[in-house]
Design a protein around this motif. Structure first.
Motif, PDB file in Angstrom:
ATOM      1  N   GLY A  91       0.900  -1.178   0.013  1.00  0.00           N
ATOM      2  CA  GLY A  91      -0.123   0.018   0.045  1.00  0.00           C
ATOM      3  C   GLY A  91       0.813   1.408   0.230  1.00  0.00           C
ATOM      4  N   LEU A  92       1.711   1.303   0.879  1.00  0.00           N
ATOM      5  CA  LEU A  92       2.845   2.509   1.002  1.00  0.00           C
ATOM      6  C   LEU A  92       3.491   2.563  -0.545  1.00  0.00           C
ATOM      7  N   THR A  93       3.873   1.532  -1.075  1.00  0.00           N
ATOM      8  CA  THR A  93       4.602   1.656  -2.360  1.00  0.00           C
ATOM      9  C   THR A  93       3.504   2.378  -3.513  1.00  0.00           C
ATOM     10  N   LYS A  94       2.335   1.822  -3.445  1.00  0.00           N
ATOM     11  CA  LYS A  94       1.295   2.454  -4.340  1.00  0.00           C
ATOM     12  C   LYS A  94       1.177   3.970  -4.272  1.00  0.00           C
ATOM     13  N   ASN A  95       1.076   4.194  -2.868  1.00  0.00           N
ATOM     14  CA  ASN A  95       0.511   5.645  -2.477  1.00  0.00           C
ATOM     15  C   ASN A  95       1.866   6.554  -2.891  1.00  0.00           C
ATOM     16  N   ILE A  96       3.334   6.180  -2.366  1.00  0.00           N
ATOM     17  CA  ILE A  96       4.201   6.833  -3.061  1.00  0.00           C
ATOM     18  C   ILE A  96       4.309   7.128  -4.390  1.00  0.00           C
ATOM     19  N   ALA A  97       4.126   5.869  -4.972  1.00  0.00           N
ATOM     20  CA  ALA A  97       4.458   6.094  -6.759  1.00  0.00           C
ATOM     21  C   ALA A  97       3.487   7.188  -7.244  1.00  0.00           C
TER      22      ALA A  97
END
Length: 252
Positions: A164-170
Motif C-alpha cells: 500500500g505504501l509503495t502505491k501511495n508513494i508512486a
C-alpha cells in the motif's frame, strides 16, 4: 552498465536477496551502500564487491532504529554525495503466529522492521529525490503481501502495508520524477528462515497448506535481476507496480 555512477542503498545486504542485489548493482556500475544488522556479513559482501572491481561501503544498521536509518543515508551522502536508488530489502518472519496468539511484542517487532523501517528510509530519501527531480525506490514485499495466509498475522499485515505504501508513494511523488515499485517473491532460498523460532503449529499448518503447489524455489540472484530492471532506465515507465516473482506458485 545499467547503473553506471548511480548511488544505491540496499538494506539487508549481508545475505540472501540483499546480497545478490548489492553485488549485481555494483557489477552494473553502481556505488553501493550495503547495509545490514550483521557487521561481519555485510563487510564480507563489500569486500567481495571491491575484489571484483566495484565500489561499495558497509553500514551496520538495525532498520527498526530511526537513528540507524538516518546514519545509513547520511553515510551515503558523505561517501558518494547523493542517493539515486533505495532498495528496502531487510525483513523478518513472524513464527507463523495467527491473530489469536499474536503478542504486542511480536507485532511491534515485525512491524518496526518490515514496515516502519521501510517508511523511515523512504522518508529520509524523498527530499533528496525531490531536489534532484529523480529517484527510484524498490521495496521487497512478498506474496504474503498479496494473499492472506503465507505467514502469520503480523508478517501478512506488514507486507500488505508495504505494498500500500509503495502505491501511495508512486502516485503522489511521480510528478517529481520519483518511481516506487515492489517485488513480491514467493519461495526463495535465503536465510530468512533463521528468523523463525518455535513456529506456531496452527498458524504454520494454515500458511503451509498451499506449499504443495509451489513449483520451485527461486534463487536470490533471480530476484536481483528484477531489482536491476526496476532500478535502471529500462523501467522508466514502470511505477506503482508489484512484480510477483514466485515461479508460478500463485498462478494456480
Amino acid at each position: 552498465m545499467k547503473l553506471k555512477d548511480k548511488v544505491a542503498i540496499v538494506t539487508g545486504a549481508g545475505s540472501g536477496m540483499g546480497k545478490a542485489i548489492a553485488v549485481l548493482y555494483a557489477k552494473e556500475g553502481a556505488k553501493v551502500i550495503a547495509s545490514d544488522i550483521n557487521r561481519e556479513n555485510v563487510q564480507a559482501v563489500v569486500d567481495e564487491i571491491k575484489a571484483a572491481g566495484g565500489q561499495a561501503s558497509a553500514v551496520v544498521a538495525n532498520v527498526a532504529k530511526e537513528a540507524d536509518i538516518e546514519n545509513m543515508v547520511d553515510v551515503a551522502l558523505k561517501e558518494y554525495g547523493t542517493v539515486d536508488i533505495l532498495v528496502n530489502n531487510a525483513g523478518i518472519m513472524d513464527n507463523f503466529v495467527p491473530a489469536a496468539n499474536v503478542t504486542d511484542e511480536l507485532w511491534e517487532r515485525v512491524m518496526s522492521i518490515n514496515t516502519t523501517g521501510v517508511m523511515r528510509a523512504i522518508r529520509k530519501v524523498l527530499p533528496i529525490f525531490q531536489e534532484k527531480q529523480s529517484g527510484v525506490i524498490i521495496n521487497n514485499a512478498s506474496i504474503g503481501g498479496l494473499y492472506g495466509s503465507r505467514a502469520g498475522a503480523a508478517y501478512t499485515a506488514s507486507k500488505h502495508a508495504v505494498i500500500g505504501l509503495t502505491k501511495n508513494i508512486a502516485f503522489q511523488y511521480a510528478e517529481f520524477g520519483i518511481r516506487c515499485n515492489a517485488i513480491a517473491p514467493g519461495g526463495v532460498e535465503t536465510n530468512i528462515g533463521s528468523t523463525i523460532n518455535n513456529p506456531d503449529p496452527f498458524g504454520m499448518k494454515k500458511a503451509m497448506s498451499g506449499a504443495e503447489f509451489n513449483p520451485k524455489n527461486g534463487k536470490p540472484e533471480e530476484i536481483a535481476t528484477i531489482a536491476l530492471f526496476l532500478g535502471s532506465r529500462d523501467s522508466d515507465f514502470v511505477n506503482g507496480v508489484v512484480i510477483t516473482a514466485d515461479g508460478g506458485w500463485t498462478a494456480y
